[in-house]
Design an enzyme around this catalytic site. Structure first.
Site, PDB file in Angstrom:
ATOM      1  N   CYS A  82       0.845  -1.192   0.000  1.00  0.00           N
ATOM      2  CA  CYS A  82       0.000   0.000   0.000  1.00  0.00           C
ATOM      3  C   CYS A  82       0.885   1.248   0.000  1.00  0.00           C
ATOM      4  CB  CYS A  82      -0.886  -0.043   1.237  1.00  0.00           C
ATOM      5  SG  CYS A  82      -1.685   1.514   1.647  1.00  0.00           S
ATOM      6  N   GLU A  83       0.588   2.155  -0.897  1.00  0.00           N
ATOM      7  CA  GLU A  83       1.407   3.363  -0.975  1.00  0.00           C
ATOM      8  C   GLU A  83       1.161   4.323   0.189  1.00  0.00           C
ATOM      9  OE1 GLU A  83      -1.077   6.327  -3.906  1.00  0.00           O
ATOM     10  OE2 GLU A  83       0.230   4.845  -4.828  1.00  0.00           O
ATOM     11  N   HIS A  84       0.090   4.143   0.934  1.00  0.00           N
ATOM     12  CA  HIS A  84      -0.198   5.055   2.048  1.00  0.00           C
ATOM     13  C   HIS A  84       0.620   4.745   3.299  1.00  0.00           C
ATOM     14  CE1 HIS A  84      -4.350   5.687   0.058  1.00  0.00           C
ATOM     15  NE2 HIS A  84      -3.470   6.544  -0.403  1.00  0.00           N
ATOM     16  N   HIS A  85       0.853   3.460   3.581  1.00  0.00           N
ATOM     17  CA  HIS A  85       1.582   3.080   4.795  1.00  0.00           C
ATOM     18  C   HIS A  85       2.802   2.212   4.508  1.00  0.00           C
ATOM     19  CE1 HIS A  85      -2.609   3.714   6.238  1.00  0.00           C
ATOM     20  NE2 HIS A  85      -1.968   4.368   7.195  1.00  0.00           N
ATOM     21  N   GLN A 124      -5.222  -0.883  -4.232  1.00  0.00           N
ATOM     22  CA  GLN A 124      -5.868  -2.044  -4.850  1.00  0.00           C
ATOM     23  C   GLN A 124      -6.720  -1.615  -6.038  1.00  0.00           C
ATOM     24  OE1 GLN A 124      -7.351  -5.078  -2.198  1.00  0.00           O
ATOM     25  NE2 GLN A 124      -9.037  -5.523  -3.589  1.00  0.00           N
ATOM     26  N   HIS A 152      -5.358  -6.254   3.838  1.00  0.00           N
ATOM     27  CA  HIS A 152      -4.425  -5.129   3.935  1.00  0.00           C
ATOM     28  C   HIS A 152      -3.922  -5.031   5.363  1.00  0.00           C
ATOM     29  CE1 HIS A 152      -5.689  -3.048   0.063  1.00  0.00           C
ATOM     30  NE2 HIS A 152      -6.466  -4.108   0.142  1.00  0.00           N
ATOM     31  N   CYS A 154      -2.554  -2.684   6.769  1.00  0.00           N
ATOM     32  CA  CYS A 154      -2.872  -1.388   7.382  1.00  0.00           C
ATOM     33  C   CYS A 154      -4.235  -1.441   8.077  1.00  0.00           C
ATOM     34  CB  CYS A 154      -2.807  -0.252   6.359  1.00  0.00           C
ATOM     35  SG  CYS A 154      -3.866  -0.465   4.929  1.00  0.00           S
TER      36      CYS A 154
END
Length: 186
Positions: A82-85, A124, A152, A154
């Site tokens: 995941c690019e956020h976390h 995703q 995920h 996260c």
């Protein structure tokens, strides 16, 4: 990929979390992580077009005058981050359907497309769109559907810690513009 920079930054992260990067168990960790990143993020080096070219091996389709036949491959296993976390997206299954026109693509190439598109920092939702876009170009067909279900970390290992949650995304293109059409195949 700049593996030396990754090594330096991983060493800095170890120090920042209060670890001693010189202790026996961590001495080679920066190098291990750099090698791992080269592997798991290999897709970053390629555009969707380049992946389509790389895995676009096709063969003449059976008689194109016959009724359209959908090709469906289910349960292709992939993982991504995941690019956020920078958290692992795991236990992901990809179902792909496409209607061949004049050419069919090798079945293993579809799995390779899914794998390479996942080897990037991803969402995703974008992963499904990337797989569809690559397959449309590689197989020269507008009729592609992609369904992805995955967990995920996260969501499961931090924050809400809901370990049973799964995320499903659906991408529809061409003949698969409606979920019903795609679901009938899957």
């Amino acid at each position: 990929m700049d593996t030396k920079a990754i090594e330096q930054h991983i060493r800095g992260i170890l120090e920042a979390i209060g670890e001693d990067p010189d202790r026996e168990g961590l001495q080679e960790t920066p190098q291990r992580v750099a090698r791992m990143y080269e592997e798991i993020f290999a897709g970053i080096a390629y555009s969707n077009h380049e992946i389509a070219q790389m895995f676009g091996k096709t063969f003449e389709a059976p008689d194109p005058n016959q009724a359209q036949t959908a090709v469906v491959i289910k349960d292709i296993s992939v993982f991504s981050y995941c690019e956020h976390h920078l958290a692992l997206m795991y236990d992901m299954k990809v179902d792909v359907a496409y209607v061949p026109r004049e050419r069919v693509i090798g079945l293993s190439k579809i799995a390779r497309i899914c794998d390479m598109a996942a080897r990037r920092l991803q969402l995703q939702e974008r992963l499904g769109r990337d797989i569809a876009e690559i397959l449309m170009e590689a197989a020269d067909t507008p009729d592609v559907g992609v369904v992805i279900t995955g967990s995920h970390s996260c969501m499961t290992a931090r924050g809400i810690r809901n370990v049973s949650s799964r995320t499903t995304t659906k991408t529809f293109c061409g003949a698969f513009q409606t979920e019903r059409t795609l679901q009938e195949l899957l």
